[in-house]
Design an enzyme around this catalytic site. Sequence first.
Site, PDB file in Angstrom:
ATOM      1  N   LYS A 217       0.835  -1.200   0.000  1.00  0.00           N
ATOM      2  CA  LYS A 217       0.000   0.000   0.000  1.00  0.00           C
ATOM      3  C   LYS A 217       0.873   1.253   0.000  1.00  0.00           C
ATOM      4  O   LYS A 217       0.678   2.165  -0.810  1.00  0.00           O
ATOM      5  CB  LYS A 217      -0.895  -0.023   1.243  1.00  0.00           C
ATOM      6  CG  LYS A 217      -1.874   1.111   1.268  1.00  0.00           C
ATOM      7  CD  LYS A 217      -2.800   1.013   2.470  1.00  0.00           C
ATOM      8  CE  LYS A 217      -3.766  -0.150   2.329  1.00  0.00           C
ATOM      9  NZ  LYS A 217      -4.255  -0.656   3.592  1.00  0.00           N
TER      10      LYS A 217
ATOM     11  N   ARG B 257      -3.503   3.023   8.466  1.00  0.00           N
ATOM     12  CA  ARG B 257      -3.777   1.742   7.797  1.00  0.00           C
ATOM     13  C   ARG B 257      -2.543   0.854   7.752  1.00  0.00           C
ATOM     14  O   ARG B 257      -1.429   1.337   7.667  1.00  0.00           O
ATOM     15  CB  ARG B 257      -4.199   1.996   6.341  1.00  0.00           C
ATOM     16  CG  ARG B 257      -5.517   2.654   6.198  1.00  0.00           C
ATOM     17  CD  ARG B 257      -5.574   3.403   4.889  1.00  0.00           C
ATOM     18  NE  ARG B 257      -6.918   3.862   4.660  1.00  0.00           N
ATOM     19  CZ  ARG B 257      -7.758   3.320   3.797  1.00  0.00           C
ATOM     20  NH1 ARG B 257      -7.386   2.332   3.037  1.00  0.00           N
ATOM     21  NH2 ARG B 257      -8.972   3.783   3.678  1.00  0.00           N
TER      22      ARG B 257
ATOM     23  N   GLY C 229      -7.853  -7.455   4.383  1.00  0.00           N
ATOM     24  CA  GLY C 229      -8.737  -7.532   5.547  1.00  0.00           C
ATOM     25  C   GLY C 229      -8.158  -8.221   6.775  1.00  0.00           C
ATOM     26  O   GLY C 229      -8.849  -8.406   7.761  1.00  0.00           O
TER      27      GLY C 229
ATOM     28  N   MET D 186      -5.477  -7.260   8.673  1.00  0.00           N
ATOM     29  CA  MET D 186      -4.970  -6.396   9.751  1.00  0.00           C
ATOM     30  C   MET D 186      -5.894  -5.196   9.925  1.00  0.00           C
ATOM     31  O   MET D 186      -6.904  -5.082   9.262  1.00  0.00           O
ATOM     32  CB  MET D 186      -3.548  -5.985   9.430  1.00  0.00           C
ATOM     33  CG  MET D 186      -2.579  -7.146   9.558  1.00  0.00           C
ATOM     34  SD  MET D 186      -0.938  -6.724   9.045  1.00  0.00           S
ATOM     35  CE  MET D 186      -1.113  -6.482   7.319  1.00  0.00           C
TER      36      MET D 186
ATOM     37  N   ARG E  31      -3.732  -1.821  -5.953  1.00  0.00           N
ATOM     38  CA  ARG E  31      -2.856  -2.991  -5.868  1.00  0.00           C
ATOM     39  C   ARG E  31      -3.253  -3.968  -6.970  1.00  0.00           C
ATOM     40  O   ARG E  31      -4.346  -3.877  -7.522  1.00  0.00           O
ATOM     41  CB  ARG E  31      -2.973  -3.671  -4.498  1.00  0.00           C
ATOM     42  CG  ARG E  31      -4.362  -4.172  -4.200  1.00  0.00           C
ATOM     43  CD  ARG E  31      -4.450  -4.756  -2.803  1.00  0.00           C
ATOM     44  NE  ARG E  31      -5.831  -4.942  -2.422  1.00  0.00           N
ATOM     45  CZ  ARG E  31      -6.252  -5.102  -1.178  1.00  0.00           C
ATOM     46  NH1 ARG E  31      -5.401  -5.087  -0.193  1.00  0.00           N
ATOM     47  NH2 ARG E  31      -7.532  -5.283  -0.916  1.00  0.00           N
TER      48      ARG E  31
ATOM     49  N   HIS F 202      -3.465 -44.664  -1.302  1.00  0.00           N
ATOM     50  CA  HIS F 202      -3.946 -45.281  -2.531  1.00  0.00           C
ATOM     51  C   HIS F 202      -5.073 -44.462  -3.157  1.00  0.00           C
ATOM     52  O   HIS F 202      -5.042 -44.118  -4.331  1.00  0.00           O
ATOM     53  CB  HIS F 202      -4.432 -46.708  -2.222  1.00  0.00           C
ATOM     54  CG  HIS F 202      -5.008 -47.393  -3.399  1.00  0.00           C
ATOM     55  ND1 HIS F 202      -6.359 -47.420  -3.645  1.00  0.00           N
ATOM     56  CD2 HIS F 202      -4.411 -48.022  -4.439  1.00  0.00           C
ATOM     57  CE1 HIS F 202      -6.580 -48.066  -4.772  1.00  0.00           C
ATOM     58  NE2 HIS F 202      -5.406 -48.446  -5.278  1.00  0.00           N
TER      59      HIS F 202
ATOM     60  N   SER G 111      14.618 -42.836 -12.154  1.00  0.00           N
ATOM     61  CA  SER G 111      13.371 -42.109 -11.938  1.00  0.00           C
ATOM     62  C   SER G 111      13.117 -42.105 -10.429  1.00  0.00           C
ATOM     63  O   SER G 111      13.014 -43.164  -9.807  1.00  0.00           O
ATOM     64  CB  SER G 111      12.219 -42.790 -12.677  1.00  0.00           C
ATOM     65  OG  SER G 111      11.027 -42.093 -12.404  1.00  0.00           O
TER      66      SER G 111
ATOM     67  N   CYS H 224       8.931 -39.487 -10.582  1.00  0.00           N
ATOM     68  CA  CYS H 224       7.579 -39.960 -10.879  1.00  0.00           C
ATOM     69  C   CYS H 224       6.733 -40.092  -9.626  1.00  0.00           C
ATOM     70  O   CYS H 224       5.614 -40.567  -9.668  1.00  0.00           O
ATOM     71  CB  CYS H 224       7.607 -41.270 -11.659  1.00  0.00           C
ATOM     72  SG  CYS H 224       8.342 -42.619 -10.731  1.00  0.00           S
TER      73      CYS H 224
ATOM     74  N   TYR I 160      13.242 -34.520 -16.490  1.00  0.00           N
ATOM     75  CA  TYR I 160      11.788 -34.424 -16.610  1.00  0.00           C
ATOM     76  C   TYR I 160      11.110 -34.668 -15.262  1.00  0.00           C
ATOM     77  O   TYR I 160      11.726 -35.190 -14.328  1.00  0.00           O
ATOM     78  CB  TYR I 160      11.251 -35.421 -17.640  1.00  0.00           C
ATOM     79  CG  TYR I 160      11.358 -36.872 -17.222  1.00  0.00           C
ATOM     80  CD1 TYR I 160      10.350 -37.473 -16.468  1.00  0.00           C
ATOM     81  CD2 TYR I 160      12.468 -37.634 -17.570  1.00  0.00           C
ATOM     82  CE1 TYR I 160      10.454 -38.787 -16.068  1.00  0.00           C
ATOM     83  CE2 TYR I 160      12.577 -38.957 -17.180  1.00  0.00           C
ATOM     84  CZ  TYR I 160      11.568 -39.528 -16.420  1.00  0.00           C
ATOM     85  OH  TYR I 160      11.669 -40.826 -16.011  1.00  0.00           O
TER      86      TYR I 160
HETATM   87  C1  PEP Z   1       6.993 -43.747  -5.654  1.00  0.00           C
HETATM   88  O1  PEP Z   1       7.275 -44.486  -4.726  1.00  0.00           O
HETATM   89  O2  PEP Z   1       7.237 -42.545  -5.658  1.00  0.00           O
HETATM   90  C2  PEP Z   1       6.297 -44.284  -6.830  1.00  0.00           C
HETATM   91  C3  PEP Z   1       6.062 -43.521  -7.878  1.00  0.00           C
HETATM   92  O3  PEP Z   1       5.852 -45.559  -6.757  1.00  0.00           O
HETATM   93  P1  PEP Z   1       4.499 -46.019  -6.033  1.00  0.00           P
HETATM   94  O4  PEP Z   1       3.775 -44.771  -5.638  1.00  0.00           O
HETATM   95  O5  PEP Z   1       3.758 -46.828  -6.999  1.00  0.00           O
HETATM   96  O6  PEP Z   1       5.039 -46.777  -4.874  1.00  0.00           O
END
Ligand code: PEP
Length: 939
Positions: free
Chosen positions: A58, A129, A138, A140, A402, A521, A829, A896, A916
Amino acid sequence: MEGLARSPAETTLKQHIYWEKHYYNQQRQVMADVKRVYTFGNKEAEGNGKMRELLGGKGANLAEMNLIGIPVPPGFTITTEVCSEYYAQGREKVVGLLRPEVEKAMKNIEKLTGMKFGDKEMPLLVSVRSGARASMPGMMDTILNLGMNDQAVEAVAKRTGNPRFAWDSYRRFVQMYGDVVLGMKPASKEEHDPFEELIDAQKEKRGVKNDTDLTTDDLKELVHNFKAAVKKQTGEDFPANPWDQLWGAICAVFGSWMNERAILYRKLNNIPAEWGTAVSVQAMVFGNMGDNSATGVAFSRDAATGENLFNGEYLINAQGEDVVAGIRTPQQITIEGSRRWAKAQNVSEAERRSKYPSLEEVMPAVYKELNEIQHHLEQYFKDMQDIEFTIQDGKLWMLQCRNGKRTGAAMVKIAMDMLREGLIDEKTAVLRCEPAKLDELLHPVFDKTAMKNAKVIVKGLPASPGAATGPVVFFAEDAEKMLKEKNQRAILVRIETSPEDLKGMLDAVGILTARGGMTSHAAVVARGMGKCCVSGAGELQIDYKARTIRVNGYEIKEGDWISLNGSTGEVYLGQVATQAADLSGDFGQLMELARKYSVLKVRANADTPKDAAQAFAFGAEGIGLCRTEHMFFEGDRIKAVREMILADDEAGRRVALAKLLPMQRGDFEGLFKAMQGHPVTVRLLDPPLHEFVPHFEKEQRELAKDMNVPYEKIAAKVELLAEVNPMLGHRGCRLGNTYPEITEMQTRAIIEAAMNVKKTGIPVHVEIMVPLVGNHKELRYQKNIIDQTAEKVFAERNDRLEYMVGTMIEVPRAAVTAHQIAEVAEFFSFGTNDLTQMTLGFSRDDIAKFLPIYLEKGILKNDPFQILDRNGVGQLIREAVFKGRGTRENLKCGICGEHGGEPSSVEFCHFAGLNYVSCSPFRVPIARLAAAHAALKEA
Ligand code: PEP
Ligand code: MG
């Protein structure tokens, strides 16, 4: 002293805190000569818009607006550093340090306004202010009309010839100051604000309905009664001296930095407490001076849709808090906005014009100036502006501007529109879009009006975003049945889910579980499906037998409707209407830009051709993880899988595996086709075999009948497979190394599928991945089987194909021995779900039990299964990349685990040098944008 001599890394936590405190105080002492107050007014300013860190958003923008010639009431800003001093050194010392500069700055306002603070004839009134570096709307406190007392009110009345206005301002001041500075709060949640009660009593006494109907005498009486209430509750007289009022207000604003709301907001938005708030003190301008005065809030574009339409609300004869309080219906600023509002409210054009006219109609000249200013500000700051203004007796003043908060849809549209308008360049457009906010665009959302009446019955973890509404079922087969027979998608409610529930999850519209964290899961699978899921709602008492849920005084039976908000974790009673997400052309364009500016590639975790196609549509550049076990549950396959598990010897297993071979081959063909030559990483079987067999007698008996074997045999085998700690048991490459025929079958299916697809002219890029390796010998053993099997297939077909063999790095030992593992592995990975589990020793399925408490106590800052633990797991990743590439220079590295789709973790992956990230299809766009942000930050 010994502790201080060591480096911070070597000190214990206690020593570190001690060291920080001393260092902190030393810093504050060095500040003795520092400038603490920055003045602005009359198109001049000591600060500027770049000084957000010091002056808060501000303060910086008030300075900048002056510099670009926008009408802003004069004032000064006390820096955020003083807020830190306030907490380090206390009120008295800070007031002492500030006094000379504040007195000087006040003189500057007096000079510019021709009024005098505390004067009996021409009293200057000010607003006080808050304003932090990051906007905390909002959170403070603010105080208006400061400087009012028994003399000032008379002077204001005389000078303006408007005693009602003067007493209304005084009444407002005592109320706000009493509330914010003197702590005049209601005694309990159930009770009313003490001042509001007095106002209601006054209105009742006069027999009037609205505040505006109160006369000057009423207001005088109220001021008197307010002050008496203050004296009664605090034991002190209401401060009459304007300087006492000012110091009280400044310190109260600093104090509000540590109020519960502000702390929570900072926590939610990752704003560090050290930043502190600035305090801006400004000459008051009055929107409550009569019908030629007004106050309002506006946006230069629509914050909900992004439409390039100036819009906002105003109130005639009002001050800022009236707009927020919602006592009177605010009116629209533009004619266009006003017409749209009237249409939505079913108000006729005639009624609209007479009762709710727009500012454009009521004060056309002021509107014209306001419109020019908003345009000027947007062009200048090159972003959508959220502005506050006041019209005092026909003269327009800007009180704040802002960059406006906006929805995900508005964020994308505004960025792309501004790019087309030439206001910003491509890189800025990409950086303007917050990756996590894209999520709102990808899933169905609750209808905003429907949400207003929705009743929250419980809150769990926001496991998979989106909105879902449907009747409750407790068993996967009932979800399937409901879809098949009634064409109705249900909400599947489970204590926790298992792979057996997969089909039911697919057929359900949403999933709710009592147990399980963000990588449980249910969460992982639901995210993969792009299905709304709330997990770990521990308060749910699910009775499978009675088919009921009890929670917080509610009982929900099978078939009753509930609704899930997978983005917040909230569960609502009944049906809440949803609307489909709209992926406009702007979205695609943004994604192209993200690709242009990122270094990291983004792949998807996909197990079926359908998921792969979805991922490809979202721009995935390959599959980073195909969990082959998910294919085992479809159709009749589970039978063959169970036959394999129950077989007495290798020969029996081979018979069953032979049945699975064509099915897996078919799946892989689908994946290779969908990815059209992009890499596809197929992981060999990972979960413990126990997960594939039924655990209850009823199902075991059915299976025995089905397979034509005695029930006892099945029961005994299931018993044999049970493990105390299955996550650390007979799973991952341990399966393939004990039952090599599984690896053989899967390799054959992969290679044959790839060769079949290649034959049709579609290029294939095959990567075979071995899970849960902790020792290079485990991998070498698997690689031998894979290579031998591949060679067999090549010989049979008299043809060859390139393929790679790599491994997941998900056991800490694999990370620290990566130099050895890279001798065998052609790619790494990082499976950060297991790597986090094993590094922190937190079960990924049980973390919901203690995570909320750990977060509350500050032991953990985040859920480590959601946001990568950079200092622990992250260091293992860096070490593994470094060591792996020491052995194999061009080792391809990716991630992954679920972190592959979380923006801050994606940023880490960029800086850790990965090639990646791979995430569930619906998170691909988020990861793509996060990857571009990381690269642009580096550049
Ligand atoms: C992991 O463990 O990060 C993975 C990708 O394998 P999963 O989740 O199937 O154990
Ligand atoms: Mg794993």
